[in-house]
Motif scaffolding. Structure first.
Motif, PDB file in Angstrom:
ATOM      1  N   CYS A   1       0.846  -1.185   0.000  1.00  0.00           N
ATOM      2  CA  CYS A   1       0.000   0.000   0.000  1.00  0.00           C
ATOM      3  C   CYS A   1       0.888   1.243   0.000  1.00  0.00           C
ATOM      4  N   ASN A   2       0.688   2.077  -0.973  1.00  0.00           N
ATOM      5  CA  ASN A   2       1.459   3.310  -1.073  1.00  0.00           C
ATOM      6  C   ASN A   2       0.643   4.433  -0.423  1.00  0.00           C
ATOM      7  N   GLU A   3       0.795   4.554   0.883  1.00  0.00           N
ATOM      8  CA  GLU A   3      -0.007   5.522   1.645  1.00  0.00           C
ATOM      9  C   GLU A   3       0.286   6.960   1.238  1.00  0.00           C
ATOM     10  N   SER A   4       1.530   7.258   0.935  1.00  0.00           N
ATOM     11  CA  SER A   4       1.865   8.643   0.562  1.00  0.00           C
ATOM     12  C   SER A   4       1.190   9.020  -0.757  1.00  0.00           C
ATOM     13  N   LEU A   5       1.129   8.084  -1.716  1.00  0.00           N
ATOM     14  CA  LEU A   5       0.433   8.358  -2.977  1.00  0.00           C
ATOM     15  C   LEU A   5      -1.064   8.572  -2.728  1.00  0.00           C
ATOM     16  N   MET A   6      -1.623   7.727  -1.873  1.00  0.00           N
ATOM     17  CA  MET A   6      -3.045   7.855  -1.577  1.00  0.00           C
ATOM     18  C   MET A   6      -3.333   9.207  -0.907  1.00  0.00           C
ATOM     19  N   LEU A   7      -2.511   9.582   0.074  1.00  0.00           N
ATOM     20  CA  LEU A   7      -2.708  10.865   0.762  1.00  0.00           C
ATOM     21  C   LEU A   7      -2.496  12.049  -0.168  1.00  0.00           C
ATOM     22  N   GLU A   8      -1.714  11.850  -1.197  1.00  0.00           N
ATOM     23  CA  GLU A   8      -1.491  12.900  -2.189  1.00  0.00           C
ATOM     24  C   GLU A   8      -2.715  13.080  -3.093  1.00  0.00           C
ATOM     25  N   LYS A   9      -3.408  11.970  -3.386  1.00  0.00           N
ATOM     26  CA  LYS A   9      -4.536  11.998  -4.329  1.00  0.00           C
ATOM     27  C   LYS A   9      -5.886  12.288  -3.667  1.00  0.00           C
ATOM     28  N   LEU A  10      -6.058  11.942  -2.391  1.00  0.00           N
ATOM     29  CA  LEU A  10      -7.360  12.120  -1.731  1.00  0.00           C
ATOM     30  C   LEU A  10      -7.849  13.569  -1.705  1.00  0.00           C
ATOM     31  N   PRO A  11      -6.983  14.560  -1.502  1.00  0.00           N
ATOM     32  CA  PRO A  11      -7.490  15.939  -1.496  1.00  0.00           C
ATOM     33  C   PRO A  11      -8.211  16.343  -2.780  1.00  0.00           C
ATOM     34  N   ALA A  12      -7.865  15.725  -3.903  1.00  0.00           N
ATOM     35  CA  ALA A  12      -8.580  16.031  -5.153  1.00  0.00           C
ATOM     36  C   ALA A  12     -10.041  15.598  -5.030  1.00  0.00           C
ATOM     37  N   CYS A  13     -10.296  14.474  -4.345  1.00  0.00           N
ATOM     38  CA  CYS A  13     -11.675  14.025  -4.123  1.00  0.00           C
ATOM     39  C   CYS A  13     -12.416  15.033  -3.252  1.00  0.00           C
ATOM     40  N   GLY A  14     -11.738  15.510  -2.211  1.00  0.00           N
ATOM     41  CA  GLY A  14     -12.350  16.492  -1.320  1.00  0.00           C
ATOM     42  C   GLY A  14     -12.631  17.802  -2.036  1.00  0.00           C
ATOM     43  N   LYS A  15     -11.703  18.228  -2.889  1.00  0.00           N
ATOM     44  CA  LYS A  15     -11.888  19.473  -3.648  1.00  0.00           C
ATOM     45  C   LYS A  15     -13.063  19.347  -4.608  1.00  0.00           C
ATOM     46  N   ASP A  40     -21.975  10.240  -3.228  1.00  0.00           N
ATOM     47  CA  ASP A  40     -21.639   8.964  -3.855  1.00  0.00           C
ATOM     48  C   ASP A  40     -20.394   9.121  -4.728  1.00  0.00           C
ATOM     49  N   ASN A  41     -20.344  10.190  -5.502  1.00  0.00           N
ATOM     50  CA  ASN A  41     -19.157  10.452  -6.334  1.00  0.00           C
ATOM     51  C   ASN A  41     -17.909  10.612  -5.471  1.00  0.00           C
ATOM     52  N   PHE A  42     -18.048  11.314  -4.350  1.00  0.00           N
ATOM     53  CA  PHE A  42     -16.931  11.512  -3.426  1.00  0.00           C
ATOM     54  C   PHE A  42     -16.456  10.174  -2.863  1.00  0.00           C
ATOM     55  N   THR A  43     -17.391   9.342  -2.453  1.00  0.00           N
ATOM     56  CA  THR A  43     -17.040   8.033  -1.900  1.00  0.00           C
ATOM     57  C   THR A  43     -16.345   7.168  -2.941  1.00  0.00           C
ATOM     58  N   GLN A  44     -16.878   7.162  -4.152  1.00  0.00           N
ATOM     59  CA  GLN A  44     -16.256   6.379  -5.223  1.00  0.00           C
ATOM     60  C   GLN A  44     -14.855   6.899  -5.546  1.00  0.00           C
ATOM     61  N   CYS A  45     -14.686   8.206  -5.477  1.00  0.00           N
ATOM     62  CA  CYS A  45     -13.372   8.796  -5.730  1.00  0.00           C
ATOM     63  C   CYS A  45     -12.362   8.338  -4.679  1.00  0.00           C
ATOM     64  N   THR A  46     -12.743   8.379  -3.410  1.00  0.00           N
ATOM     65  CA  THR A  46     -11.813   7.944  -2.356  1.00  0.00           C
ATOM     66  C   THR A  46     -11.494   6.458  -2.506  1.00  0.00           C
ATOM     67  N   GLU A  47     -12.483   5.673  -2.885  1.00  0.00           N
ATOM     68  CA  GLU A  47     -12.247   4.243  -3.087  1.00  0.00           C
ATOM     69  C   GLU A  47     -11.306   4.016  -4.278  1.00  0.00           C
ATOM     70  N   ARG A  48     -11.542   4.727  -5.352  1.00  0.00           N
ATOM     71  CA  ARG A  48     -10.711   4.594  -6.549  1.00  0.00           C
ATOM     72  C   ARG A  48      -9.259   4.971  -6.242  1.00  0.00           C
ATOM     73  N   GLU A  49      -9.066   6.086  -5.530  1.00  0.00           N
ATOM     74  CA  GLU A  49      -7.699   6.530  -5.216  1.00  0.00           C
ATOM     75  C   GLU A  49      -7.009   5.564  -4.260  1.00  0.00           C
ATOM     76  N   ALA A  50      -7.755   5.001  -3.329  1.00  0.00           N
ATOM     77  CA  ALA A  50      -7.158   4.001  -2.430  1.00  0.00           C
ATOM     78  C   ALA A  50      -6.745   2.771  -3.229  1.00  0.00           C
ATOM     79  N   ASN A  51      -7.595   2.332  -4.131  1.00  0.00           N
ATOM     80  CA  ASN A  51      -7.266   1.160  -4.957  1.00  0.00           C
ATOM     81  C   ASN A  51      -6.088   1.444  -5.892  1.00  0.00           C
ATOM     82  N   ASN A  52      -6.017   2.650  -6.446  1.00  0.00           N
ATOM     83  CA  ASN A  52      -4.894   3.012  -7.319  1.00  0.00           C
ATOM     84  C   ASN A  52      -3.564   3.004  -6.569  1.00  0.00           C
ATOM     85  N   ALA A  53      -3.634   3.257  -5.275  1.00  0.00           N
ATOM     86  CA  ALA A  53      -2.425   3.247  -4.450  1.00  0.00           C
ATOM     87  C   ALA A  53      -2.190   1.861  -3.842  1.00  0.00           C
TER      88      ALA A  53
END
Length: 120
Positions: A1-15, A40-53
């Motif tokens: 799990c690349n936590e730093s990549l995930m933490l880098e991408k999650l703010p885009a979901c929040g924005k 729902d879009n926000f939740t899917q975004c966080t899930e997608r970014e977690a999976n990408n990492a």
């Protein structure tokens, strides 16, 4: 799990969620039907970014991020507590006496029936 990549991408979901929530009147933020698609879009975004990492979802980091979003948008959405009141005395006495009287009647019936069965 690349936590730093995930933490880098999650703010885009929040924005993105923040931009979508600007379309909703802030007084309606506690009404889920007003923004369920955005959430729902926000939740899917966080899930997608977690999976990408290569991280599982949910995980403590995404949960912390989602909790932060909740605090930002939904901190004033507390449920109203129900104020329970005792019923009027007349109803309360009735509700107490009915089971007591039924219990006494059943005991009397059992005793009476048990005495009758001895004589038969």
């Amino acid at each position: 799990c690349n936590e730093s990549l995930m933490l880098e991408k999650l703010p885009a979901c929040g924005k993105s969620f923040e931009e979508m929530m600007k379309k909703v009147d802030s007084e309606k933020w506690c009404n889920l039907t007003e923004f369920i698609t955005y959430y729902d879009n926000f939740t899917q975004c966080t899930e997608r970014e977690a999976n990408n990492a290569s991280c599982f979802w949910p995980n403590p980091l995404t949960e912390g991020f989602i909790t932060g979003i909740h605090k930002q948008f939904f901190s004033n959405c507390t449920s109203e507590k129900v104020h329970w009141e005792d019923p009027p005395d007349e109803i309360l006495v009735t509700l107490i006496l009915i089971p007591v009287m039924l219990t006494c009647a059943m005991i009397t019936l059992v005793v009476w029936c048990s005495k009758r069965s001895d004589t038969l």
